[in-house]
Design a protein around this motif. Structure first.
Motif, PDB file in Angstrom:
ATOM      1  N   LEU A  61      24.853  40.073  36.966  1.00  0.00           N
ATOM      2  CA  LEU A  61      24.518  41.486  37.128  1.00  0.00           C
ATOM      3  C   LEU A  61      25.626  42.441  36.700  1.00  0.00           C
ATOM      4  O   LEU A  61      25.371  43.627  36.508  1.00  0.00           O
ATOM      5  CB  LEU A  61      24.144  41.760  38.594  1.00  0.00           C
ATOM      6  CG  LEU A  61      22.949  40.976  39.143  1.00  0.00           C
ATOM      7  CD1 LEU A  61      22.719  41.328  40.605  1.00  0.00           C
ATOM      8  CD2 LEU A  61      21.698  41.253  38.314  1.00  0.00           C
ATOM      9  N   ILE A  62      26.851  41.928  36.539  1.00  0.00           N
ATOM     10  CA  ILE A  62      27.967  42.830  36.221  1.00  0.00           C
ATOM     11  C   ILE A  62      28.725  42.397  34.974  1.00  0.00           C
ATOM     12  O   ILE A  62      28.733  43.114  33.966  1.00  0.00           O
ATOM     13  CB  ILE A  62      28.934  42.949  37.417  1.00  0.00           C
ATOM     14  CG1 ILE A  62      28.211  43.519  38.638  1.00  0.00           C
ATOM     15  CG2 ILE A  62      30.128  43.829  37.046  1.00  0.00           C
ATOM     16  CD1 ILE A  62      29.072  43.604  39.886  1.00  0.00           C
ATOM     17  N   LEU A  63      29.358  41.219  35.022  1.00  0.00           N
ATOM     18  CA  LEU A  63      30.285  40.832  33.959  1.00  0.00           C
ATOM     19  C   LEU A  63      29.633  40.780  32.584  1.00  0.00           C
ATOM     20  O   LEU A  63      30.068  41.480  31.653  1.00  0.00           O
ATOM     21  CB  LEU A  63      30.927  39.480  34.291  1.00  0.00           C
ATOM     22  CG  LEU A  63      31.954  38.991  33.266  1.00  0.00           C
ATOM     23  CD1 LEU A  63      33.140  39.947  33.194  1.00  0.00           C
ATOM     24  CD2 LEU A  63      32.431  37.577  33.616  1.00  0.00           C
ATOM     25  N   PHE A  64      28.603  39.986  32.430  1.00  0.00           N
ATOM     26  CA  PHE A  64      27.974  39.837  31.118  1.00  0.00           C
ATOM     27  C   PHE A  64      27.341  41.144  30.632  1.00  0.00           C
ATOM     28  O   PHE A  64      27.490  41.507  29.463  1.00  0.00           O
ATOM     29  CB  PHE A  64      26.945  38.699  31.143  1.00  0.00           C
ATOM     30  CG  PHE A  64      27.545  37.334  30.979  1.00  0.00           C
ATOM     31  CD1 PHE A  64      27.596  36.720  29.737  1.00  0.00           C
ATOM     32  CD2 PHE A  64      28.087  36.665  32.059  1.00  0.00           C
ATOM     33  CE1 PHE A  64      28.156  35.463  29.579  1.00  0.00           C
ATOM     34  CE2 PHE A  64      28.659  35.411  31.921  1.00  0.00           C
ATOM     35  CZ  PHE A  64      28.694  34.808  30.670  1.00  0.00           C
ATOM     36  N   PRO A  65      26.611  41.889  31.483  1.00  0.00           N
ATOM     37  CA  PRO A  65      26.068  43.167  31.009  1.00  0.00           C
ATOM     38  C   PRO A  65      27.149  44.141  30.542  1.00  0.00           C
ATOM     39  O   PRO A  65      26.976  44.826  29.530  1.00  0.00           O
ATOM     40  CB  PRO A  65      25.337  43.719  32.246  1.00  0.00           C
ATOM     41  CG  PRO A  65      24.959  42.510  33.011  1.00  0.00           C
ATOM     42  CD  PRO A  65      26.090  41.549  32.820  1.00  0.00           C
ATOM     43  N   VAL A  66      28.270  44.207  31.266  1.00  0.00           N
ATOM     44  CA  VAL A  66      29.355  45.120  30.885  1.00  0.00           C
ATOM     45  C   VAL A  66      29.958  44.703  29.546  1.00  0.00           C
ATOM     46  O   VAL A  66      30.180  45.532  28.652  1.00  0.00           O
ATOM     47  CB  VAL A  66      30.446  45.168  31.978  1.00  0.00           C
ATOM     48  CG1 VAL A  66      31.681  45.916  31.467  1.00  0.00           C
ATOM     49  CG2 VAL A  66      29.909  45.855  33.227  1.00  0.00           C
ATOM     50  N   ILE A  67      30.222  43.404  29.377  1.00  0.00           N
ATOM     51  CA  ILE A  67      30.808  42.914  28.127  1.00  0.00           C
ATOM     52  C   ILE A  67      29.861  43.128  26.959  1.00  0.00           C
ATOM     53  O   ILE A  67      30.250  43.648  25.903  1.00  0.00           O
ATOM     54  CB  ILE A  67      31.182  41.426  28.259  1.00  0.00           C
ATOM     55  CG1 ILE A  67      32.321  41.244  29.265  1.00  0.00           C
ATOM     56  CG2 ILE A  67      31.580  40.851  26.902  1.00  0.00           C
ATOM     57  CD1 ILE A  67      32.677  39.801  29.540  1.00  0.00           C
ATOM     58  N   VAL A  68      28.596  42.746  27.141  1.00  0.00           N
ATOM     59  CA  VAL A  68      27.617  42.881  26.056  1.00  0.00           C
ATOM     60  C   VAL A  68      27.388  44.350  25.726  1.00  0.00           C
ATOM     61  O   VAL A  68      27.314  44.733  24.551  1.00  0.00           O
ATOM     62  CB  VAL A  68      26.289  42.199  26.446  1.00  0.00           C
ATOM     63  CG1 VAL A  68      25.214  42.478  25.404  1.00  0.00           C
ATOM     64  CG2 VAL A  68      26.492  40.689  26.584  1.00  0.00           C
ATOM     65  N   GLY A  69      27.265  45.203  26.766  1.00  0.00           N
ATOM     66  CA  GLY A  69      27.085  46.631  26.523  1.00  0.00           C
ATOM     67  C   GLY A  69      28.276  47.237  25.792  1.00  0.00           C
ATOM     68  O   GLY A  69      28.106  48.057  24.888  1.00  0.00           O
ATOM     69  N   GLY A  70      29.507  46.821  26.171  1.00  0.00           N
ATOM     70  CA  GLY A  70      30.706  47.321  25.493  1.00  0.00           C
ATOM     71  C   GLY A  70      30.761  46.893  24.035  1.00  0.00           C
ATOM     72  O   GLY A  70      31.098  47.700  23.152  1.00  0.00           O
ATOM     73  N   LEU A  71      30.430  45.641  23.757  1.00  0.00           N
ATOM     74  CA  LEU A  71      30.418  45.153  22.371  1.00  0.00           C
ATOM     75  C   LEU A  71      29.351  45.880  21.552  1.00  0.00           C
ATOM     76  O   LEU A  71      29.575  46.219  20.382  1.00  0.00           O
ATOM     77  CB  LEU A  71      30.163  43.647  22.351  1.00  0.00           C
ATOM     78  CG  LEU A  71      31.307  42.751  22.858  1.00  0.00           C
ATOM     79  CD1 LEU A  71      30.850  41.302  22.939  1.00  0.00           C
ATOM     80  CD2 LEU A  71      32.529  42.873  21.947  1.00  0.00           C
ATOM     81  N   GLN A  72      28.194  46.119  22.182  1.00  0.00           N
ATOM     82  CA  GLN A  72      27.123  46.827  21.475  1.00  0.00           C
ATOM     83  C   GLN A  72      27.544  48.260  21.156  1.00  0.00           C
ATOM     84  O   GLN A  72      27.250  48.784  20.071  1.00  0.00           O
ATOM     85  CB  GLN A  72      25.855  46.838  22.328  1.00  0.00           C
ATOM     86  CG  GLN A  72      24.622  47.375  21.627  1.00  0.00           C
ATOM     87  CD  GLN A  72      24.162  46.472  20.501  1.00  0.00           C
ATOM     88  OE1 GLN A  72      24.098  45.269  20.644  1.00  0.00           O
ATOM     89  NE2 GLN A  72      23.834  47.062  19.356  1.00  0.00           N
ATOM     90  N   PHE A  73      28.243  48.905  22.082  1.00  0.00           N
ATOM     91  CA  PHE A  73      28.734  50.267  21.849  1.00  0.00           C
ATOM     92  C   PHE A  73      29.727  50.278  20.690  1.00  0.00           C
ATOM     93  O   PHE A  73      29.672  51.166  19.818  1.00  0.00           O
ATOM     94  CB  PHE A  73      29.401  50.804  23.115  1.00  0.00           C
ATOM     95  CG  PHE A  73      30.008  52.165  22.958  1.00  0.00           C
ATOM     96  CD1 PHE A  73      29.212  53.299  22.947  1.00  0.00           C
ATOM     97  CD2 PHE A  73      31.379  52.317  22.814  1.00  0.00           C
ATOM     98  CE1 PHE A  73      29.771  54.558  22.790  1.00  0.00           C
ATOM     99  CE2 PHE A  73      31.952  53.573  22.664  1.00  0.00           C
ATOM    100  CZ  PHE A  73      31.144  54.697  22.652  1.00  0.00           C
ATOM    101  N   LEU A  74      30.625  49.302  20.656  1.00  0.00           N
ATOM    102  CA  LEU A  74      31.600  49.230  19.572  1.00  0.00           C
ATOM    103  C   LEU A  74      30.913  49.027  18.232  1.00  0.00           C
ATOM    104  O   LEU A  74      31.270  49.670  17.233  1.00  0.00           O
ATOM    105  CB  LEU A  74      32.585  48.084  19.846  1.00  0.00           C
ATOM    106  CG  LEU A  74      33.659  47.825  18.765  1.00  0.00           C
ATOM    107  CD1 LEU A  74      34.487  49.077  18.518  1.00  0.00           C
ATOM    108  CD2 LEU A  74      34.553  46.665  19.187  1.00  0.00           C
TER     109      LEU A  74
END
Length: 409
Positions: A304-317
């Motif tokens: 619910l936290i780690l993977f969504p944050v990482i994936v969302g950050g990579l997608q933003f980049l």
């Protein structure tokens, strides 16, 4: 339409949805759940082979009901109608019983019993079924049908699901520790490398579309009162530079079936119930040998936290790299609706992907994150290549000659 207007309409949509959900009336009580001491009802009256099957069970009595786990057999008693009447059906494979728990239904409460581990080994034949629960008195859910899957489902399983499952199994068979995380990463890199050429062309086309924006803005100003002329010149500009506004959708269109297929594989494909989908020529490999642990996470569970944050950050980049602007030598271009839409996508897409990641097994998030990271390096190469082209002036969109069409000639 202004950016604030778009945000306002989005807010209205979600507010309306929440209000409708809040005031939605309760459904009329189903007699199958309320007329007996123990009410039982299937969620559907008909299921295709392999589709999720669930039973609703309500305790209308005054005492708590405890149904002990019968794993590896399915919960409750399951029967199929045969030549001699109803015959009991038992599980034919050793399903994972490590997390099997007793079913507890408190007085006045309702529970949903799912059969995701038994869809093929218990409910794999078409026909009439019924499920019963007996404690001195027998209670039964209404009969239901198991039917053949539709042509779309059968094609999907054969063309997408089964090949992807077997490729993943082949990778896991030779991966150290049979680690699912390493297997998903290798599978992702393999898929992205196979799709490298079409995705590279699409990224280049998208980048060229961005470089053409100054010319498109000039055309809009020049032919503001002549939409036909503007359309002609715009099509000519696209054709001359070999780009199409829909070309950037190609990677996403290709990725979606793969993403859904991987979701299906991770969600249930590694269950012994699906073992018959594995090709006969595959290495002798037991699904129970797969290690789902990756960096302390069970990849079959949601993160619910780690993977969504990482994936969302990579997608933003990646979105920022996709929308990166070239240095301009002329006057700064005024933002139009497309530019604002792109700007909104830069922020909304990562949020949407993060929410999606939080709602799926962590293995799907690992795939999407690895794929996005691969795409980031690919986008850097595309941006560098387009920048070199623009500086050299070879086939540069900024130097395109626009042929003026005289509609009166």
């Amino acid at each position: 339409m202004k950016k604030n207007d778009i945000l306002f309409y989005i807010f209205i949509f979600f507010a309306t949805f929440l209000v409708m959900q809040y005031f939605k009336g309760d459904k009329v009580p189903d007699p199958a759940l309320t007329e007996q001491e123990i009410g039982m009802k299937m969620t559907k009256s008909e299921y295709a082979v392999g589709k999720p099957i669930a039973l609703e069970m309500k305790n209308n009595g005054t005492e708590t009901i405890i149904i002990p786990s019968e794993c590896p057999d399915a919960p409750l008693d399951i029967y199929i109608f045969g030549k001699d009447g109803y015959e009991e059906v038992k599980s034919t494979v050793d399903v994972d019983c490590e997390n099997a728990k007793s079913i507890v239904i408190e007085a006045g409460k309702k529970e949903t019993i799912t059969y995701n581990n038994y869809l093929f080994n218990v409910f794999g034949k078409t026909g009439r079924y019924k499920i019963e629960y007996g404690t001195g008195q027998t209670f039964a859910a209404p009969e239901f049908q198991i039917t053949e899957p539709g042509i779309f489902t059968a094609t999907w399983r054969t063309v997408v699901y089964q090949p992807m499952l077997n490729v993943l199994i082949a990778i896991l068979a030779y991966t150290p520790g049979h680690n699912l995380g390493l297997g998903v990463i290798i599978l992702t890199i393999l898929i992205r490398t196979i799709l490298l050429l079409p995705s590279q062309k699409s990224m280049l086309a998208q980048r060229r579309m961005q470089l053409l924006q100054p010319k498109l803005e000039e055309l809009k100003k020049k032919h503001a009162g002549d939409q036909q002329r503007l359309a002609q010149e715009t099509m000519l500009l696209w054709k001359t530079n070999k780009v199409h506004p829909l070309s950037s959708c190609l990677p996403l269109l290709i990725q979606m079936p793969i993403l859904i297929g991987l979701y299906n594989v991770v969600q249930s494909g590694l269950n012994p119930d699906r073992a018959f989908f594995i090709y006969g020529f595959m290495p002798d490999f037991h699904l129970s040998d797969i290690s789902n642990n990756f960096l302390g996470y069970n990849l079959l569970n949601k993160s619910l936290i780690l993977f969504p944050v990482i994936v969302g950050g990579l997608q933003f980049l990646q979105m920022k790299l996709m929308m990166a602007k070239q240095k301009k030598t002329g006057t700064e271009i005024k933002k139009d609706e497309m530019a604002m839409a792109n700007n909104m996508m830069t922020y909304f897409m990562p949020i949407m992907i993060a929410v999606f990641t939080a709602s799926t097994p962590a293995a799907v998030g690992l795939y999407w994150g690895t794929s996005t990271l691969y795409g980031i390096f690919q986008q850097l190469v595309v941006n560098k290549e387009s920048a070199v082209t623009a500086v050299s002036g070879n086939d540069s969109p900024g130097d395109v000659k626009i042929r003026i069409i005289n509609k009166n000639s």
